[in-house]
Motif scaffolding. Structure first.
Motif, PDB file in Angstrom:
ATOM      1  N   GLY A 156       1.901   3.091  67.416  1.00  0.00           N
ATOM      2  CA  GLY A 156       2.984   2.500  67.520  1.00  0.00           C
ATOM      3  C   GLY A 156       4.316   3.319  67.621  1.00  0.00           C
ATOM      4  O   GLY A 156       3.836   4.566  68.066  1.00  0.00           O
ATOM      5  N   ASN A 177      -5.958   2.385  69.877  1.00  0.00           N
ATOM      6  CA  ASN A 177      -4.905   1.303  69.504  1.00  0.00           C
ATOM      7  C   ASN A 177      -5.208  -0.177  70.023  1.00  0.00           C
ATOM      8  O   ASN A 177      -6.072  -0.095  71.148  1.00  0.00           O
ATOM      9  N   CYS A 210      -1.554   4.044  61.653  1.00  0.00           N
ATOM     10  CA  CYS A 210      -1.480   2.591  61.699  1.00  0.00           C
ATOM     11  C   CYS A 210      -1.315   1.951  60.520  1.00  0.00           C
ATOM     12  O   CYS A 210      -1.285   2.630  59.462  1.00  0.00           O
TER      13      CYS A 210
END
Ligand code: GLV
Length: 319
Positions: A156, A177, A210
């Motif tokens: 992210g 991811n 994460c």
């Protein structure tokens, strides 16, 4: 006209409170200690809006204590402290603070990469213990980062910001991811996407970035640690329970991996005893977003979410 009642369950920077006071009748806990449950519940009884910290568990008991609650504004990007489905079921809006802490957290992750690979905590402890020492060609040698692979789990905003920093140190970037990053980002970073096993097996440094959820609980357990290289390092600035901390202590003790740097812990603020005596463990107390600028921006973003909703607008950063 009566103003809506806003309860702030932890101490936050004044600019956040100032914004809230413009629109609500604000009650705020003013100590750095975690608010005692009785006091919290007493205040929640009439609260329509709650501003919470990651040390608050917003669960059924919290919601039961707050029958008039319309919104929870968490002053954190992570919201695993909040039972979001329970909030939804009661029509309670939840917001978090993404974006404003990206740089600070990526800076801290990079600092931990440097600390653990260059043995800085160990060096500090040596000097503070007044152990005699002198410069030596082979003294406390670490591992250079240039040309080494950083494997980022969770790509992210914070993962990407860390990758940008690591590129400046000459590292190669791999990531794991659910979805691929935008092609221009992948190109800028020279980043390759790998499945978790391959990332673990081929990275010199593995960084966890994460969110924590049931799906990432103990993602890094004894089995995953066993897939890492003996000379590899683990860095966690995400959430403690992503790592099986007892298994990590054993892996560090037995040389399964070379070192680990942790900003977050499985049973925070408790830390696995087995880690405390290990020189190859860097341990810092959840400081990812801990700069004056960032904490102020987090508080004001949480407050702006409340102001938006009180004003009949959509929340700015809903969960
Ligand atoms: C800090 O850990 C945050 O989630 O904001």
């Amino acid at each position: 006209m009566t103003r809506p009642r806003v309860v702030v369950t932890g101490r936050i920077p004044e600019p956040g409170l100032d914004l809230l006071r413009e629109v609500g009748d604000v009650w705020a806990w003013t100590s750095d200690e975690v608010i005692p449950t009785e006091i919290r519940d007493e205040q929640l009884a009439s609260a329509e809006y709650a501003v919470t910290l990651l040390t608050d568990r917003v669960d059924q008991a919290f919601l039961d204590a707050a029958p008039a609650l319309r919104m929870v504004a968490n002053v954190a990007v992570g919201y695993n402290n909040i039972d979001v489905p329970a909030c939804r079921a009661r029509g309670v809006t939840v917001t978090n603070t993404p974006g404003v802490l990206t740089d600070a957290t990526a800076d801290l992750a990079m600092a931990l990469v440097l600390m653990v690979t260059r043995r800085l905590g160990e060096g500090e402890r040596l000097i503070r213990s007044e152990t005699p020492w002198q410069w030596g060609m082979f003294m406390m040698l670490g591992t250079g980062l240039q040309g080494r692979r950083l494997g980022i789990v969770g790509m992210g905003a914070i993962g990407v910001a860390l990758a940008d920093r690591a590129r400046a140190f000459g590292m190669e970037i791999a990531y794991h991811n659910r979805s691929a990053v935008a092609p221009e980002v992948a190109e800028r970073l020279g980043a390759i996407r790998l499945d978790l096993d391959e990332l673990l097996a081929t990275s010199d440094v593995v960084s966890l970035n994460c969110p924590y959820s049931e799906a990432t609980h103990h993602l890094i357990d004894a089995d995953a640690l066993g897939k890492m290289r003996e000379d590899a390092f683990l860095v966690n600035t995400a959430r403690g329970p992503i790592v099986d901390e007892a298994a990590l202590a054993v892996a560090l003790r037995d040389g399964v991996i070379a070192g680990a740097a942790l900003d977050v812990f499985e049973r925070e603020p408790a830390v696995e005893q087995g880690l405390l005596g290990l020189d190859n463990a860097v341990l810092v107390p959840h400081l990812g977003s801990a700069t004056i600028e960032t904490r102020t921006a987090m508080a004001t973003l949480a407050a702006r979410n409340v102001v938006a909703v009180i004003g009949g607008n959509d929340p700015i950063t809903p969960v």
